[in-house]
Motif scaffolding. Structure first.
Motif, PDB file in Angstrom:
ATOM      1  N   ALA A   1       3.093   8.526  13.784  1.00  0.00           N
ATOM      2  CA  ALA A   1       3.776   7.461  13.022  1.00  0.00           C
ATOM      3  C   ALA A   1       3.608   6.121  13.729  1.00  0.00           C
ATOM      4  O   ALA A   1       3.436   5.077  13.078  1.00  0.00           O
ATOM      5  CB  ALA A   1       5.254   7.804  12.859  1.00  0.00           C
TER       6      ALA A   1
ATOM      7  N   ILE B   1       1.060   5.254  15.610  1.00  0.00           N
ATOM      8  CA  ILE B   1      -0.341   4.837  15.397  1.00  0.00           C
ATOM      9  C   ILE B   1      -0.464   4.130  14.054  1.00  0.00           C
ATOM     10  O   ILE B   1      -1.091   3.077  13.933  1.00  0.00           O
ATOM     11  CB  ILE B   1      -1.286   6.070  15.461  1.00  0.00           C
ATOM     12  CG1 ILE B   1      -1.395   6.571  16.901  1.00  0.00           C
ATOM     13  CG2 ILE B   1      -2.669   5.749  14.904  1.00  0.00           C
ATOM     14  CD1 ILE B   1      -2.068   7.926  17.054  1.00  0.00           C
ATOM     15  N   ILE B   2       0.176   4.725  13.041  1.00  0.00           N
ATOM     16  CA  ILE B   2       0.102   4.146  11.692  1.00  0.00           C
ATOM     17  C   ILE B   2       0.790   2.779  11.662  1.00  0.00           C
ATOM     18  O   ILE B   2       0.251   1.811  11.126  1.00  0.00           O
ATOM     19  CB  ILE B   2       0.712   5.115  10.640  1.00  0.00           C
ATOM     20  CG1 ILE B   2      -0.177   6.351  10.521  1.00  0.00           C
ATOM     21  CG2 ILE B   2       0.873   4.437   9.284  1.00  0.00           C
ATOM     22  CD1 ILE B   2       0.392   7.470   9.665  1.00  0.00           C
TER      23      ILE B   2
ATOM     24  N   LYS C   1      -0.993  -0.130  13.253  1.00  0.00           N
ATOM     25  CA  LYS C   1      -2.198  -0.547  12.523  1.00  0.00           C
ATOM     26  C   LYS C   1      -1.852  -1.513  11.374  1.00  0.00           C
ATOM     27  O   LYS C   1      -2.738  -2.145  10.792  1.00  0.00           O
ATOM     28  CB  LYS C   1      -2.850   0.715  11.957  1.00  0.00           C
ATOM     29  CG  LYS C   1      -4.267   0.595  11.530  1.00  0.00           C
ATOM     30  CD  LYS C   1      -5.222   0.834  12.665  1.00  0.00           C
ATOM     31  CE  LYS C   1      -6.655   0.734  12.174  1.00  0.00           C
ATOM     32  NZ  LYS C   1      -7.607   0.566  13.260  1.00  0.00           N
TER      33      LYS C   1
ATOM     34  N   GLU D   1      -3.116  -5.265  11.312  1.00  0.00           N
ATOM     35  CA  GLU D   1      -4.580  -5.332  11.124  1.00  0.00           C
ATOM     36  C   GLU D   1      -4.927  -5.051   9.657  1.00  0.00           C
ATOM     37  O   GLU D   1      -5.767  -5.734   9.063  1.00  0.00           O
ATOM     38  CB  GLU D   1      -5.232  -4.289  12.041  1.00  0.00           C
ATOM     39  CG  GLU D   1      -6.734  -4.209  11.898  1.00  0.00           C
ATOM     40  CD  GLU D   1      -7.313  -2.964  12.575  1.00  0.00           C
ATOM     41  OE1 GLU D   1      -6.818  -2.568  13.646  1.00  0.00           O
ATOM     42  OE2 GLU D   1      -8.247  -2.370  11.997  1.00  0.00           O
ATOM     43  N   LEU D   2      -4.258  -4.075   9.079  1.00  0.00           N
ATOM     44  CA  LEU D   2      -4.533  -3.719   7.679  1.00  0.00           C
ATOM     45  C   LEU D   2      -4.107  -4.838   6.729  1.00  0.00           C
ATOM     46  O   LEU D   2      -4.746  -5.087   5.712  1.00  0.00           O
ATOM     47  CB  LEU D   2      -3.837  -2.407   7.302  1.00  0.00           C
ATOM     48  CG  LEU D   2      -4.345  -1.156   8.029  1.00  0.00           C
ATOM     49  CD1 LEU D   2      -3.583   0.084   7.575  1.00  0.00           C
ATOM     50  CD2 LEU D   2      -5.842  -0.952   7.803  1.00  0.00           C
TER      51      LEU D   2
ATOM     52  N   ALA E   1      -6.785  -7.241   6.576  1.00  0.00           N
ATOM     53  CA  ALA E   1      -7.892  -6.724   5.753  1.00  0.00           C
ATOM     54  C   ALA E   1      -7.566  -6.873   4.270  1.00  0.00           C
ATOM     55  O   ALA E   1      -8.429  -7.246   3.470  1.00  0.00           O
ATOM     56  CB  ALA E   1      -8.157  -5.264   6.097  1.00  0.00           C
TER      57      ALA E   1
ATOM     58  N   TYR F   1      -9.600  -8.866   1.274  1.00  0.00           N
ATOM     59  CA  TYR F   1      -9.995  -8.296  -0.027  1.00  0.00           C
ATOM     60  C   TYR F   1      -9.429  -9.117  -1.185  1.00  0.00           C
ATOM     61  O   TYR F   1     -10.031  -9.183  -2.246  1.00  0.00           O
ATOM     62  CB  TYR F   1      -9.556  -6.834  -0.140  1.00  0.00           C
ATOM     63  CG  TYR F   1     -10.454  -5.897   0.635  1.00  0.00           C
ATOM     64  CD1 TYR F   1     -11.789  -5.754   0.275  1.00  0.00           C
ATOM     65  CD2 TYR F   1      -9.983  -5.162   1.711  1.00  0.00           C
ATOM     66  CE1 TYR F   1     -12.638  -4.909   0.989  1.00  0.00           C
ATOM     67  CE2 TYR F   1     -10.808  -4.313   2.429  1.00  0.00           C
ATOM     68  CZ  TYR F   1     -12.141  -4.191   2.065  1.00  0.00           C
ATOM     69  OH  TYR F   1     -12.969  -3.366   2.764  1.00  0.00           O
TER      70      TYR F   1
ATOM     71  N   GLU G   1      -9.922  -1.226  -3.072  1.00  0.00           N
ATOM     72  CA  GLU G   1      -9.797  -1.353  -1.609  1.00  0.00           C
ATOM     73  C   GLU G   1      -8.372  -1.796  -1.251  1.00  0.00           C
ATOM     74  O   GLU G   1      -7.777  -1.299  -0.294  1.00  0.00           O
ATOM     75  CB  GLU G   1     -10.811  -2.367  -1.058  1.00  0.00           C
ATOM     76  CG  GLU G   1     -12.263  -1.948  -1.188  1.00  0.00           C
ATOM     77  CD  GLU G   1     -12.617  -0.725  -0.347  1.00  0.00           C
ATOM     78  OE1 GLU G   1     -11.895  -0.425   0.632  1.00  0.00           O
ATOM     79  OE2 GLU G   1     -13.604  -0.056  -0.685  1.00  0.00           O
TER      80      GLU G   1
ATOM     81  N   ARG H   1      -5.546  -1.349  -2.991  1.00  0.00           N
ATOM     82  CA  ARG H   1      -4.547  -0.287  -3.166  1.00  0.00           C
ATOM     83  C   ARG H   1      -4.655   0.774  -2.076  1.00  0.00           C
ATOM     84  O   ARG H   1      -3.676   1.411  -1.724  1.00  0.00           O
ATOM     85  CB  ARG H   1      -4.630   0.333  -4.557  1.00  0.00           C
ATOM     86  CG  ARG H   1      -5.768   1.296  -4.773  1.00  0.00           C
ATOM     87  CD  ARG H   1      -5.608   2.033  -6.091  1.00  0.00           C
ATOM     88  NE  ARG H   1      -6.897   2.552  -6.540  1.00  0.00           N
ATOM     89  CZ  ARG H   1      -7.056   3.266  -7.631  1.00  0.00           C
ATOM     90  NH1 ARG H   1      -6.043   3.539  -8.409  1.00  0.00           N
ATOM     91  NH2 ARG H   1      -8.257   3.693  -7.990  1.00  0.00           N
ATOM     92  N   GLY H   2      -5.872   0.963  -1.550  1.00  0.00           N
ATOM     93  CA  GLY H   2      -6.072   1.962  -0.494  1.00  0.00           C
ATOM     94  C   GLY H   2      -5.458   1.554   0.829  1.00  0.00           C
ATOM     95  O   GLY H   2      -5.016   2.397   1.603  1.00  0.00           O
ATOM     96  N   LEU H   3      -5.435   0.255   1.092  1.00  0.00           N
ATOM     97  CA  LEU H   3      -4.965  -0.229   2.397  1.00  0.00           C
ATOM     98  C   LEU H   3      -3.522  -0.732   2.367  1.00  0.00           C
ATOM     99  O   LEU H   3      -2.822  -0.689   3.383  1.00  0.00           O
ATOM    100  CB  LEU H   3      -5.855  -1.377   2.885  1.00  0.00           C
ATOM    101  CG  LEU H   3      -7.306  -1.062   3.219  1.00  0.00           C
ATOM    102  CD1 LEU H   3      -8.045  -2.349   3.606  1.00  0.00           C
ATOM    103  CD2 LEU H   3      -7.409  -0.055   4.354  1.00  0.00           C
TER     104      LEU H   3
ATOM    105  N   GLY I   1      -0.549   0.078   1.215  1.00  0.00           N
ATOM    106  CA  GLY I   1       0.611   0.902   1.596  1.00  0.00           C
ATOM    107  C   GLY I   1       0.764   1.012   3.094  1.00  0.00           C
ATOM    108  O   GLY I   1       1.855   0.848   3.639  1.00  0.00           O
ATOM    109  N   ASN I   2      -0.348   1.269   3.798  1.00  0.00           N
ATOM    110  CA  ASN I   2      -0.295   1.380   5.251  1.00  0.00           C
ATOM    111  C   ASN I   2      -0.177   0.015   5.935  1.00  0.00           C
ATOM    112  O   ASN I   2       0.082  -0.058   7.135  1.00  0.00           O
ATOM    113  CB  ASN I   2      -1.518   2.127   5.789  1.00  0.00           C
ATOM    114  CG  ASN I   2      -1.423   3.624   5.540  1.00  0.00           C
ATOM    115  OD1 ASN I   2      -2.227   4.196   4.825  1.00  0.00           O
ATOM    116  ND2 ASN I   2      -0.412   4.270   6.093  1.00  0.00           N
TER     117      ASN I   2
END
Lengths: 171, 170
Positions: B50, B52-53, B56, B59-60, B63, B67, B89, B91-93, B95-96
């Motif tokens: 958790a 680690i997530i 991140k 940084e996300l 990103a 996008y 891209e 929607r993929g990033l 949430g995190n």
């Protein structure tokens, strides 16, 4: 981390987004996996599969030039695939039904929806490790059994040897 | 489990599907399985994962903002395929990255564009513009309340559902 590192287990992360790829790699490393390989698409991933023989694959769906569905199909069906039974977890942001069904029909073992959570990832790995599913071989499909639960009320169509036997029992 | 080439059995001559149980095909050794389960059940491992997530996330978020620049560029020439690609891209990033509303709105836009592409129809520019505006506002907001934007995400989800119902009826 409670356990010792896994010297022998290998994983492959297939993801075109570098941020997501490093995140997945870090999570697998946190589990103690020492050998985690990375690829940016299905073509590069297949080469790594052949040379490194991973025990577990995490793959994205949408990638270029070879996406996660085509990669999974190749792993399952290609003559040069070194292990058609390797568990494949598809990590995807796709929620469109047709894409998810296409991935399932290509032979994906488990799905993990983005955003990624530690619990979600560990649950999928636990499912593979603790309750490996039978594989099904027929003309149109090879991959993990897509019927997750035995449905007693299922009345057909009967496409499997065991279905046929069950049908005879019912009669 | 590693180290040897494994073949798939031929298609049964009967034409009926054959089942291959675990064990007939190679699975994790019981020693590896037990150790993996022990590690995954350890609260310390879950906490570390958790961490680690969450480390991140910043940084996300950067990103996602990149996008958003790209999706706005695709919208200027109104290229639905490129808009879908960038929105996917996001929607993929998102949430995190802690951008929950951004992810939900991007997902709604992807659903809309995917349904239209499948039906071979042009998306409405106004629907796309509404989503892109909301995505950008939610992601670029510095304050948590604007960033969350649940009400906006809900309203846009209703709009997409309505538009998809129209497509299905046509």
């Amino acid at each position: 981390m409670s356990g010792a590192a896994f010297d022998n287990l290998k994983a492959l992360v297939v993801e075109d987004n570098l941020h997501m790829r490093t995140l997945l790699r870090s999570l697998l490393t946190a589990l103690g996996l020492k050998q985690v390989y990375e690829a940016g698409d299905g073509e590069a991933a297949f080469k790594i599969l052949c040379s490194k023989l991973p025990d577990l694959i995490l793959t994205d769906l949408t990638m270029k030039p070879v996406d996660g569905i085509a990669f999974t199909r190749r792993v399952r069906l290609a003559n040069d695939s070194p292990n058609p039974y390797v568990p494949i977890i598809m990590v995807t942001g796709h929620t469109e039904r047709r894409r998810v069904e296409a991935a399932r029909d290509a032979g994906v073992t488990e799905f993990l929806a983005k955003p990624i959570t530690a619990q979600g990832l560990f649950l999928r790995i636990a499912e593979i490790v603790e309750r490996p599913r039978p594989y099904v071989r027929c003309a149109a499909y090879f991959g993990p059994d897509r019927r997750r639960r035995a449905d007693e009320s299922y009345l057909g169509p009967w496409r499997r040897k065991e279905d046929f036997e069950k049908k005879l029992e019912i009669k | 489990m590693s180290g040897r080439k494994i073949k798939v059995p031929p298609v049964p001559a009967s034409g009926l599907a054959a089942k291959i149980p675990p064990g007939v095909y190679p699975v994790f050794s019981s020693a590896d399985a037990m150790r993996l389960m022990r590690v995954m059940r350890d609260p310390e491992t879950t906490a570390q994962a958790a961490r680690i997530i969450s480390e991140k996330a910043e940084e996300l978020r950067g990103a996602v903002l990149d996008y958003i620049d790209k999706v706005e560029e695709a919208a200027r020439v109104f290229d639905p395929a490129a808009i879908y690609e960038q929105a996917h891209e996001i929607r993929g990033l998102a949430g995190n990255a802690g951008l929950i509303a951004t992810g939900r709105i991007a997902n709604g836009l992807c659903r809309y564009l995917d349904a239209l592409a499948t039906a071979n129809r042009e998306p409405e520019q106004s629907v796309v513009a509404l989503h892109l505006d909301a995505i950008a506002r939610a992601a670029r907001a510095e304050d948590e309340a604007t960033r969350l934007g649940d009400a906006v995400a809900n309203e846009l989800a209703e709009l997409v559902d309505k538009k998809l119902a129209e497509i299905n009826q046509a």
